[in-house]
Design a protein around this motif. Structure first.
Motif, short mmCIF file in Angstrom:
data_model
loop_
_atom_site.label_atom_id
_atom_site.label_comp_id
_atom_site.label_asym_id
_atom_site.label_seq_id
_atom_site.Cartn_x
_atom_site.Cartn_y
_atom_site.Cartn_z
N MET A 151 -2.54 -1.27 3.67
CA MET A 151 -1.08 -1.23 3.79
C MET A 151 -0.42 -1.97 2.63
SD MET A 151 -0.60 -2.02 7.84
CE MET A 151 -1.46 -1.07 9.10
N LEU A 152 -0.94 -3.15 2.32
CA LEU A 152 -0.36 -3.97 1.26
C LEU A 152 -0.53 -3.29 -0.10
CD1 LEU A 152 -1.61 -7.43 2.53
CD2 LEU A 152 0.75 -6.62 2.53
N ALA A 153 -1.70 -2.70 -0.32
CA ALA A 153 -1.94 -1.99 -1.58
C ALA A 153 -1.03 -0.77 -1.71
CB ALA A 153 -3.40 -1.58 -1.69
N ALA A 154 -0.84 -0.07 -0.60
CA ALA A 154 0.00 1.13 -0.61
C ALA A 154 1.45 0.79 -0.91
CB ALA A 154 -0.11 1.85 0.73
N GLY A 155 1.91 -0.35 -0.45
CA GLY A 155 3.29 -0.75 -0.65
C GLY A 155 3.56 -1.46 -1.95
N LEU A 175 3.66 4.83 5.32
CA LEU A 175 5.04 4.37 5.41
C LEU A 175 5.30 3.21 4.45
CD1 LEU A 175 5.72 4.57 9.26
CD2 LEU A 175 6.56 6.10 7.46
N TYR A 176 4.31 2.35 4.25
CA TYR A 176 4.46 1.28 3.26
C TYR A 176 4.62 1.85 1.87
CZ TYR A 176 3.85 -2.95 6.01
OH TYR A 176 4.06 -4.00 6.88
N ALA A 177 3.86 2.91 1.57
CA ALA A 177 3.98 3.55 0.26
C ALA A 177 5.38 4.14 0.08
CB ALA A 177 2.92 4.63 0.11
N CYS A 178 5.92 4.73 1.14
CA CYS A 178 7.26 5.31 1.07
C CYS A 178 8.33 4.22 0.91
CB CYS A 178 7.55 6.12 2.34
SG CYS A 178 6.49 7.56 2.54
N GLN A 179 8.11 3.11 1.54
CA GLN A 179 9.09 2.02 1.51
C GLN A 179 9.16 1.32 0.16
OE1 GLN A 179 8.25 -1.69 3.70
NE2 GLN A 179 10.23 -1.41 4.69
N GLY A 180 8.01 1.09 -0.47
CA GLY A 180 8.06 0.31 -1.70
C GLY A 180 6.95 0.58 -2.68
N GLY A 181 6.18 1.64 -2.45
CA GLY A 181 5.07 1.94 -3.33
C GLY A 181 5.43 2.93 -4.42
N THR A 182 4.51 3.77 -4.78
CA THR A 182 4.73 4.77 -5.82
C THR A 182 4.46 6.17 -5.26
OG1 THR A 182 2.43 4.75 -6.60
CG2 THR A 182 3.94 3.12 -7.57
N LEU A 200 12.93 5.09 5.09
CA LEU A 200 12.38 3.91 4.42
C LEU A 200 12.55 4.00 2.91
CD1 LEU A 200 9.11 3.52 6.50
CD2 LEU A 200 11.05 1.94 6.50
N ALA A 201 12.30 5.19 2.36
CA ALA A 201 12.46 5.37 0.92
C ALA A 201 13.92 5.23 0.51
CB ALA A 201 11.93 6.74 0.51
N ALA A 202 14.84 5.76 1.31
CA ALA A 202 16.26 5.72 0.99
C ALA A 202 16.84 4.32 1.11
CB ALA A 202 17.02 6.67 1.90
#
Length: 206
Positions: free
Chosen positions: A112-116, A155-162, A189-191
């Motif tokens: 999760m942390l890596a994805a975000g 969801l973490y990736a969508c919130q703050g990842g790439t 989350l992305a928005a």
């Protein structure tokens, strides 16, 4: 990131007090793995050397236990390295015997942390994500795992990842339609994020 000074202090007899924390609740190992993943940086090379030096020193605890000491909010050095997209440090810590299944106090896993993580837009975390998934003994559980807020790695990736992280997770079985416990979707989350790259994540989701 002064590896020469660290090496001098250690060879001069300085102790490695793994239980000593700074004002931010981090010990020396946690600070060393917090370096952003910019492989061309001299500071990056120095941070890798410092990690190796610290892991090689005699400690008051078994090495595995020392690696798994947690600081603020339950973050271990391993989890911090994942949050910073720091694959070489992740490898060093796993070789030292750290707990790859560790989670923060909020239930955030390494994946999760890596994805975000988006600290390095030029070098997306797909290599780290692939490494963590391949190394996992519970891959299927990783895909459906949630933290206390119902957030998955996708969801973490969508919130703050790439976008690269989002695409990688989607291609590896992560559900794009999943929602948080409060009903927020990946698009919401992305928005909600106004950081660099949010528009690219929104475009990918649409």
């Amino acid at each position: 990131c002064d590896a020469d000074t660290v090496e001098y202090l250690l060879t001069s007899g300085s102790d490695v007090d793994i239980m000593s924390f700074d004002d931010d609740g981090q010990n020396g190992l946690m600070i060393a793995v917090s370096e952003h993943y910019y492989p061309w940086s001299a500071c990056w090379d120095a941070s890798q050397t410092i990690i190796r030096l610290l892991l090689q020193r005699p400690l008051d605890l078994p090495l595995e236990a020392a690696c798994d000491i947690s600081g603020v909010q339950g973050f271990t050095a391993f989890l911090i390295a994942c949050r910073y997209g720091n694959l070489p440090s992740v490898r060093q810590l796993l070789d030292a015997g750290c707990d790859r299944s560790a989670k923060t106090a909020r239930g955030q896993s390494a994946l999760m942390l890596a994805a975000g993580s988006s600290v390095n837009q030029l070098h997306p975390n797909t290599e780290l994500l692939r490494f963590l998934l391949d190394a996992s003994e519970v891959r299927d559980e990783e895909i459906t795992a949630v933290d206390v807020d119902g957030m998955t790695a996708f969801l973490y990736a969508c919130q703050g990842g790439t976008v690269c992280s989002m695409q990688f997770l989607s291609e590896n079985g992560f559900d794009e339609a999943v929602k948080c416990r409060d009903g927020r979707t990946s698009l919401m989350l992305a928005a909600a994020d106004d950081a660099s790259g949010s528009s690219l994540r929104i475009e990918w989701l649409l």
